[in-house]
Design an enzyme around this catalytic site. Structure first.
Site, PDB file in Angstrom:
ATOM      1  N   GLU A 234       0.936  -1.340   0.085  1.00 51.48           N
ATOM      2  CA  GLU A 234      -0.149   0.014   0.041  1.00 51.48           C
ATOM      3  C   GLU A 234       0.950   1.208   0.269  1.00 51.48           C
ATOM      4  O   GLU A 234       1.932   1.279   0.723  1.00 51.48           O
ATOM      5  CB  GLU A 234      -0.957   0.000   1.254  1.00 51.48           C
TER       6      GLU A 234
ATOM      7  N   ASN B  57      -2.504  -6.463   5.264  1.00 49.23           N
ATOM      8  CA  ASN B  57      -2.281  -7.672   4.312  1.00 49.23           C
ATOM      9  C   ASN B  57      -3.397  -8.500   4.541  1.00 49.23           C
ATOM     10  O   ASN B  57      -3.312  -9.187   5.484  1.00 49.23           O
ATOM     11  CB  ASN B  57      -0.979  -8.043   3.719  1.00 49.23           C
TER      12      ASN B  57
ATOM     13  N   GLU C   1      -5.781  -3.335  12.478  1.00 44.64           N
ATOM     14  CA  GLU C   1      -5.462  -3.948  11.180  1.00 44.64           C
ATOM     15  C   GLU C   1      -6.289  -5.293  10.968  1.00 44.64           C
ATOM     16  O   GLU C   1      -6.711  -5.425   9.928  1.00 44.64           O
ATOM     17  CB  GLU C   1      -3.949  -4.455  11.360  1.00 44.64           C
TER      18      GLU C   1
ATOM     19  N   GLU D  67     -10.133   3.844   6.082  1.00 45.21           N
ATOM     20  CA  GLU D  67      -9.219   4.236   7.494  1.00 45.21           C
ATOM     21  C   GLU D  67     -10.073   4.963   8.352  1.00 45.21           C
ATOM     22  O   GLU D  67      -9.964   4.807   9.535  1.00 45.21           O
ATOM     23  CB  GLU D  67      -8.052   5.358   6.867  1.00 45.21           C
TER      24      GLU D  67
END
Ligand code: HT7
Ligand code: ZN
Length: 873
Positions: free
Chosen positions: A122, A266, A299, A321
């Site tokens: 990213e 990820n 995350e 986000e």
């Protein structure tokens, strides 16, 4: 560099359904074989167009189309683009590239950190691995085979489930991973290294068994428990609060030392900066423990808010986000103290995001343009974005909000969508019109609310007039009024909440009423108010706005002790302290208002009060916040005024501080409960205040705490207090001893750097330059750079803002030095210089010069170019 506009968005011409990757990893580089199943996008308009794939720093070795190798005149390798002019509607493209992870200092794409291979894709790192349509609306299924030396890299990881493994010739081996969920390329990850694993398991709400693994270098094997516990709490919480269950059979976390940000979500393989995942009580502080819990959760929560439902383009970054920060704040609030969490979030927002919103880089939560997307991982996208989601939560209430999030996940599972789709799901589920609310995504700048009131004694009516205005920001001069939820309380003379009615005799009138502001000006009338109340405005900080109201100091004192809203009790204390510090600024003869001293005394001595809130309320507003509130700020004057207030408080309350210090007894077994955290925080704060005024008895206590501490919060708390004290010999000795004790642990060495670089006493520029020469400092490691240069420029304000401009020149030198090796870090370090217009001329001149010297560097990266040019414009 080119500016990219949201208005130019077009759907991709080609889609990729499947990606087959084979990595051959060697010491001198890596060969990447990629096989893409490509088809023309049925939604793309117009006739056939060339296939264009993004690339960055790649050496192209070969291209095959449907099995046939293309000659060099059948494609164009333009470095940043691979163009294949003639392609059928559906085809297989094979591309082989050579890359050099060992020389990758930018830490984007595939790189090496402490001997292991790892990735950061990213936002646009995948194009540093292979040619690909590297945009988030191209979602594909990935199969990844990793081949490497077996003894050097026994652990080979990628996204999804491990489906095959075996031994190869020449001491090599391979593992193949398959990820069944379509994902954008930015969520791809690979890790190869000599790592140890901590294993655990989690049973989901529907009874599925998930393997949990945390991979670390062997020296960190004893630092994974807290992250694992945090992960399990986050998994359970997301099921209970959002109905979200984990979807793969395995969830992995890997810790790496060299990382540009905190962590990366990820799919199935989160990669973390070591400092955001590894902790044990002896070597990490309470703050680190809390940070780890929230980042691990953040995350993990991305698995739904970001991965299953992702962003259509990078202008939509806050879709994932802002929502995920909102979710992780709710989680942290549920795990600890709600009020304290809110205070911490708001303090950061008001200090740093409000500053961003008032500066040259101000942008909306959904920006309309950018040059370099890495520059837009900002407090506005993250923190203001979370506040915007929080306001929807306030407007809808928890039940309708949950209905909205269920609808959002169900409607968009497997899609790449926009912030507008998110708001639409909230509207459809609740029946509410959020049309005007959408302006929060489109308009930059912090709204200012000016509040006036009057009381009609005869009619027992209290009237409140609220006007909103939104300051101009770059490219947006005229703003429309926004839809603002404004939570209000009214206190009677005893400090009790009065029922707030909008019509006489309204039944079930609430003690906190959420008013909805939609016009430039509103006047509200509240009947049945028997006496002039003290207003408690914007309770719980119900919107990210500034509020101006002429509270008297007596009213603030009153709110500090009586407001039923804990957040506003704290806020009243901050306002009182700001007022007192400002009164002293530049007036050497003015004395500190005894009301602030009395209020602090009450806090220090009230053992029955919530000690976590007390610890927060005793902290004076920081220098950065005071600067944020001031036009043409004079840093040295602000610093000295704050110092005088601190010293007056410490002198006047010396005995109470000592008693409070001695009272703090945390459990002998380290725990991270709100009570114990508050107790350690109070211990360290009282010690720091007393050492600041050179108290000899406190010096003995500090040395004893430093030597005998059983946890890092206590040890580094004592060290920090000593480092900021006038006791020069003791402070030097403690700093040396600490380094001797902890030099083998890079994370602790980072704390040691930061304590010195941020200290106005120990960290003058000469000392900071010496830290850069220290053998433990490493220009390639972002954490080391942050702990010295970042701490100096961000926290050591009196030295950074030295009036001879030396601090600014130092930062400019550092940015120029880092610009080639790591442009993302160089760009982030530029932030403190960008607000030069905010400061008095003696400062702004030097900041401007420093920016110019950065601008004049040859081959300036796109990252730094964008920030410097926008700041100088
Ligand atoms: N989504 C992650 C962002 C991130 C990142 C962005 C740019 C360069 C490096 C990066 N590392 C991680 C982190 C997050 O918000 O969860
Ligand atoms: Zn995130």
């Amino acid at each position: 560099p080119r500016t990219i506009y949201l208005s130019e968005y077009r759907v991709p011409d080609y889609l990729v359904d499947h990606v087959d990757l084979r990595f051959e990893l060697f010491e001198e580089g890596a060969r990447v074989h990629s096989k893409l199943a490509v088809r023309r996008n049925p939604e793309a308009t117009g006739g056939p167009v060339p296939l264009e794939l993004n690339g960055d720093s790649l050496t192209l070795e070969s291209v095959h189309l449907d099995g046939r190798q293309l000659t060099t005149d059948e494609y164009q390798d333009k470095g940043e683009l691979l163009i294949v002019p003639a392609v059928p509607d559906t085809f297989e493209l094979q591309v082989v590239t050579w890359i050099e992870p060992q020389n990758n200092t930018r830490l984007e794409g595939l790189y090496k950190s402490s001997g292991m291979f790892c990735t950061q894709c990213e936002a646009e790192g995948f194009r540093c691995i292979t040619f690909f349509p590297d945009r988030p609306d191209v979602m594909a299924r990935y199969r990844t085979r990793i081949e490497a030396d077996r003894s050097m890299y026994p652990v080979l990881l990628s996204n999804g489930n491990d489906v095959d493994r075996g031994v190869l010739e020449g001491g090599r081996h391979f593992v193949t991973w398959e990820d069944p969920f379509p994902k954008p390329s930015y969520l791809f990850a690979l890790v190869a290294g000599d790592l140890v694993e901590q294993k655990d398991a989690f049973t989901t709400v529907s009874g599925r068994n998930i393997d949990l693994r945390i991979y670390v270098e062997p020296r960190n094997a004893d630092k994974t428990d807290h992250a694992m516990d945090s992960l399990k709490r986050a998994m359970r919480w997301d099921e209970e609060v959002y109905g979200r269950e984990y979807d793969l059979d395995i969830f992995m976390i890997v810790a790496v030392d060299d990382f540009n940000m905190g962590a990366m979500e990820n799919k199935g393989l989160n990669i973390f900066n070591s400092s955001c995942v590894l902790a044990r009580p002896e070597s990490e502080t309470d703050a680190a423990f809390q940070r780890i819990e929230s980042i691990v959760a953040h995350e993990y929560f991305h698995n739904w808010s970001g991965n299953r439902v992702t962003c259509r383009d990078w202008f939509q970054l806050s879709l994932k986000e802002g929502f995920t920060v909102f979710r992780d704040s709710q989680f942290s609030a549920d795990m600890g103290s709600e009020t304290v969490n809110r205070i911490e979030n708001v303090a950061m927002l008001r200090t740093a995001q409000f500053a961003e919103d008032a500066g040259p880089m101000a942008h909306p939560v959904r920006p309309a343009s950018y040059m370099e997307i890495s520059n837009f991982y900002t407090l506005t996208i993250y923190e203001k974005g979370a506040e915007v989601v929080g306001m929807i939560h306030t407007l809808l209430g928890p039940d309708l909000f949950r209905k909205g999030s269920d609808l959002y996940f169900e409607r968009h599972d497997g899609q790449a969508v926009t912030t507008d789709d998110f708001v639409k799901a909230m509207e459809d589920a609740s029946g509410r019109d959020l049309g005007q609310f959408r302006l929060w995504y489109e308009q930059a700048g912090t709204p200012v609310l000016t509040v006036e009131d009057d009381y009609d004694e005869a009619g027992e009516v209290y009237r409140l007039t609220i006007r909103q205005s939104i300051p101009a920001t770059p490219g947006q001069s005229n703003k429309k009024p926004q839809h603002i939820p404004f939570a209000l309380g009214l206190l009677d003379g005893e400090g009790n909440d009065l029922p707030i009615r909008l019509a006489p005799s309204e039944a079930d009138a609430p003690a906190t009423r959420v008013l909805e502001l939609t016009e430039e000006s509103h006047t509200f009338e509240f009947p049945d108010i028997p006496e002039r109340p003290v207003p408690s405005l914007l309770r719980h900080f119900s919107a990210p706005v500034r509020v101006n109201y002429p509270w008297t100091r007596d009213q603030l004192r009153f709110l500090m002790s009586h407001d039923s809203d804990g957040f506003n009790r704290w806020d009243a204390g901050q306002r009182l302290a700001v007022d007192v510090i400002r009164e002293l600024s530049g007036h050497a003869e003015t004395k500190v208002d005894p009301r602030l001293i009395d209020a602090s005394r009450v806090l220090l001595t009230d053992e029955s009060a919530d000690q976590a809130l007390v610890a927060k309320m005793l902290q004076l507003p920081g220098e950065a916040y005071l600067i944020e509130l001031t036009d043409q700020a004079d840093v040295q004057t602000i610093h000295h005024a704050r110092e005088r207030v601190l010293k007056s408080l410490a002198t006047a309350l010396r005995d109470e501080l000592m008693a409070c210090y001695r009272r703090q007894q945390t459990a002998s077994h380290y725990q991270i409960t709100p009570e114990d955290v508050a107790s350690r925080s109070l211990r360290n704060m009282t010690l720091a205040w007393l050492l600041h005024i050179g108290d000899e008895e406190a010096l003995e206590l500090a040395l004893e705490q430093f030597r005998n501490a059983s946890n890092m919060t206590d040890q580094s708390g004592a060290l920090r207090a000593l480092a900021n004290s006038p006791f020069e010999a003791e402070r030097r000795q403690a700093l040396d001893d600490f380094y001797q004790q902890w030099q083998v642990d890079p994370q602790v060495v980072e704390q040691w750097f930061a304590i010195q670089a941020s200290s106005p006493v120990s960290g003058d520029l000469e000392a900071v330059r010496r830290l850069l020469e220290h053998p433990a400092f490493d220009w390639k490691n972002p954490n080391k750079i942050r702990s010295v240069v970042g701490a100096f420029a961000g926290q050591n304000l009196p030295h950074f803002h030295s009036q001879d401009g030396s601090g600014y020149q130092f930062l400019a030198e550092t940015i120029r030095r880092l610009d080639d090796s790591n442009p993302q870090i160089a760009a982030r370090l530029t932030a403190p210089l960008t607000r030069w217009r905010k400061f008095a001329h003696v400062y702004s001149e030097g900041m401007h010069k420093a920016l110019e010297s950065v601008r004049d560097k040859e081959n300036l990266s796109r990252d730094v170019y964008e920030i410097v040019h926008k700041s100088l414009a």
